[in-house]
Structure formats: C-alpha cells, structure tokens
Motif scaffolding. Sequence first.
Motif, short mmCIF file in Angstrom:
data_model
loop_
_atom_site.label_atom_id
_atom_site.label_comp_id
_atom_site.label_asym_id
_atom_site.label_seq_id
_atom_site.Cartn_x
_atom_site.Cartn_y
_atom_site.Cartn_z
N UNK A 75 0.82 -1.19 0.00
CA UNK A 75 0.00 0.00 0.00
C UNK A 75 0.87 1.26 0.00
N UNK A 76 0.22 2.41 0.08
CA UNK A 76 0.92 3.69 -0.03
C UNK A 76 0.25 4.69 0.91
N UNK A 77 1.03 5.38 1.70
CA UNK A 77 0.48 6.36 2.63
C UNK A 77 0.21 7.67 1.91
N UNK A 78 -0.71 8.45 2.45
CA UNK A 78 -1.02 9.76 1.86
C UNK A 78 0.17 10.71 2.01
N UNK A 79 0.96 10.55 3.05
CA UNK A 79 2.15 11.39 3.22
C UNK A 79 3.14 11.13 2.09
N UNK A 80 3.35 9.85 1.77
CA UNK A 80 4.28 9.51 0.70
C UNK A 80 3.76 10.00 -0.64
N UNK A 81 2.46 9.81 -0.90
CA UNK A 81 1.88 10.26 -2.15
C UNK A 81 1.97 11.77 -2.28
N UNK A 82 1.74 12.48 -1.19
CA UNK A 82 1.85 13.93 -1.22
C UNK A 82 3.25 14.38 -1.58
N UNK A 83 4.26 13.70 -1.04
CA UNK A 83 5.65 14.05 -1.38
C UNK A 83 5.95 13.75 -2.84
N UNK A 84 5.46 12.62 -3.34
CA UNK A 84 5.75 12.22 -4.71
C UNK A 84 5.09 13.14 -5.74
N UNK A 85 3.90 13.66 -5.41
CA UNK A 85 3.14 14.45 -6.39
C UNK A 85 3.11 15.94 -6.06
N UNK A 86 3.88 16.35 -5.05
CA UNK A 86 3.92 17.76 -4.65
C UNK A 86 2.52 18.26 -4.28
N UNK A 87 1.85 17.49 -3.42
CA UNK A 87 0.52 17.84 -2.92
C UNK A 87 0.57 17.88 -1.40
N UNK A 88 -0.34 18.64 -0.78
CA UNK A 88 -0.39 18.57 0.67
C UNK A 88 -1.03 17.25 1.09
N UNK A 89 -0.80 16.86 2.34
CA UNK A 89 -1.21 15.52 2.79
C UNK A 89 -2.72 15.33 2.74
N UNK A 90 -3.49 16.35 3.05
CA UNK A 90 -4.94 16.21 3.07
C UNK A 90 -5.49 15.98 1.66
N UNK A 91 -4.91 16.65 0.68
CA UNK A 91 -5.32 16.45 -0.70
C UNK A 91 -4.98 15.03 -1.16
N UNK A 92 -3.77 14.58 -0.83
CA UNK A 92 -3.36 13.22 -1.20
C UNK A 92 -4.24 12.19 -0.50
#
Length: 307
Positions: free
Chosen positions: A98-115
């Motif tokens: 799986x993938x955490x929202x924190x990691x996805x936010x870093x990968x896509x340059x998004x804030x954590x809540x959006x991810x």
Amino acid sequence: MDILEIMQKFPDQDACIKHLEEIRWGDGNATCPHCDSTEVGRKNESQDDGKVGRTGRWNCYDCKASFKVTCGTVFHGTKIALQKWFVAIALIMNAKKSLSSHQLGRDLDLNQKTAWSMVHKIRAEMLKKTNALLLRGIIEADETYIGGKPRKANKKEDRKPSKRGRGTEKTAILGAVQRGGKVVAQVATELTGKAIYDFIKRYVKIKDSELMTDEFHAYTEIGKEMKHHIINHQEQYVEGDKHTNTIEGFWSLLKRAWYGTHHHFSVTYTPLYVAEACYKYNYRHIDNIFAKFVSESMKLKKGGDSK
C-alpha cells in the motif's frame, strides 16, 4: 503500466482528457450525463482560462448543462491535474504494501490532506468492484484481527501477556477466497453464526461450492447448507486438500500494509484499506491493472453535476 510510461503517454491535461473521452465515448458522439442527449458540442477553447477545472468542457443543447468527460466518475469535480491522478493510481497499484497519503503527497507535490482524499476516492472505487463479486468452487473462509499490541507496562510485574485472536479488542476482518481465484473481505461487526452465514450467502454461490474452514463453531450454521470441510488447527494445518492456507496468505498481505506502511487503520476507513488489498489481489495477474482501473472508473453515475 509504470510511471515513466504514464508520463510519456499522458504528458499534459489535454492528453489525459482525450484518453478518458476515448474510454467513455469511444469513436461515437459524446453524450450528456444529465439527460443522455447526443446534441452536444465542445465548448470553445478560447473561452477557457487555462485552469484545470475549466478545460475539456462540453455544452448540451437540450438541457443547457455543461459537463466534462470526468462527470460522475472518480475524477469528478477535481481541480488536480489528471496526470497526477494517473500517476497516483499507478503508484497505488504498484505498491504491494500500500501507499500512505504522506508519501503520495511528497511524490506528487501535494499537501497531505489532498493526497489523503485522492487515495480514499481510489480505494472507494476498488470497494465497489469487490462488493460485486460472487465466488464459487472450493472456498476458504477465515477471520483475522488488525491492530497493534497493547503498550507494555513499565514494571515487569505489571506486564500481562497480550491476548491474540478471538476475544481481542482489535478490528475483526472476515474473508473468503476462491482457491485459485478471487477474494472478498470486509470488517465484521460480530462473528456470530448468523453474521458468517449472511456473509457467505452474499458472496458465494452455495450450490456450486465447498467450504474450507478451521474449527470455529460459528461456521457450522452455513455448513448446514453446503459441503463443509473442517481442519482442526489444534492438531494440524493441512490434511490433503483440506486447508485454509490461501486465505491465510491473503491475510499476510493485508497485515503487511498495516505493519509496513500505515501502522494504524481507523475503524471508519478500514473497509477501504481492506478493499484495496482485495482489489490488488484479485487482479494480480493482469499486466496493465492501471488501464483496467481507469476504464472501470469511467462508468457513468446518473445525475452527476457538471463541476
């Protein structure tokens, strides 16, 4: 499909929109999602202001509504570039743990809540596909528990052995897998004979199936309506073809996501994390699971708005 392929095939918003329009409407005419009219026309691009939410819009000449190809889909109303959505889907599909929202936010340059919002919308789509399954054949059913161990007391004399399995305060998950096939699993509010009976009846074609379980007494109720094999784990784990190793293997994948990535599932969103594990397990043999997910996610929802 890996991330590099996605970046090359869908370099901008227009390429993503064109791809979704081909999936949804094919070579035919666009259809209004509000009134099903084919009397539609693409909005003059000169009227767009270049923002993500304004590109790719259509006008319906019958109901006078405006819409986009994403109307009523998982991408509905998004202000995030579709390329980032595509990359997010690929990242989640390729992440075995799986993938955490924190990691996805870093990968896509998004804030954590959006991810976080993005990944849960994707998981919600996965949940719909899992809920529609019907298993048959040799079915293994079992339950597991997700949650951490209690914090150890400071003093040695105050420490008590932590209870495992049934009777804990962890979240119970009930599952069934078709041997060599797909799996279904859901959060169990209770593990009574009736609850298990209802679960098996919903997801398994009883007349065409055989059930494999451990010695838990709650399975005896459903065992009255179908061929039921019991393996006593107090004595052995495998007896010829009688075992629950397949479902146990799925539980290990689900728990790897908990231990290795998320470390905590809130009760409210646990069904979505379980659905993600089920979806990726069920389509593990598909070469392009990204394309499958995007194609299925473009199915219409009647009455969507035009954001």
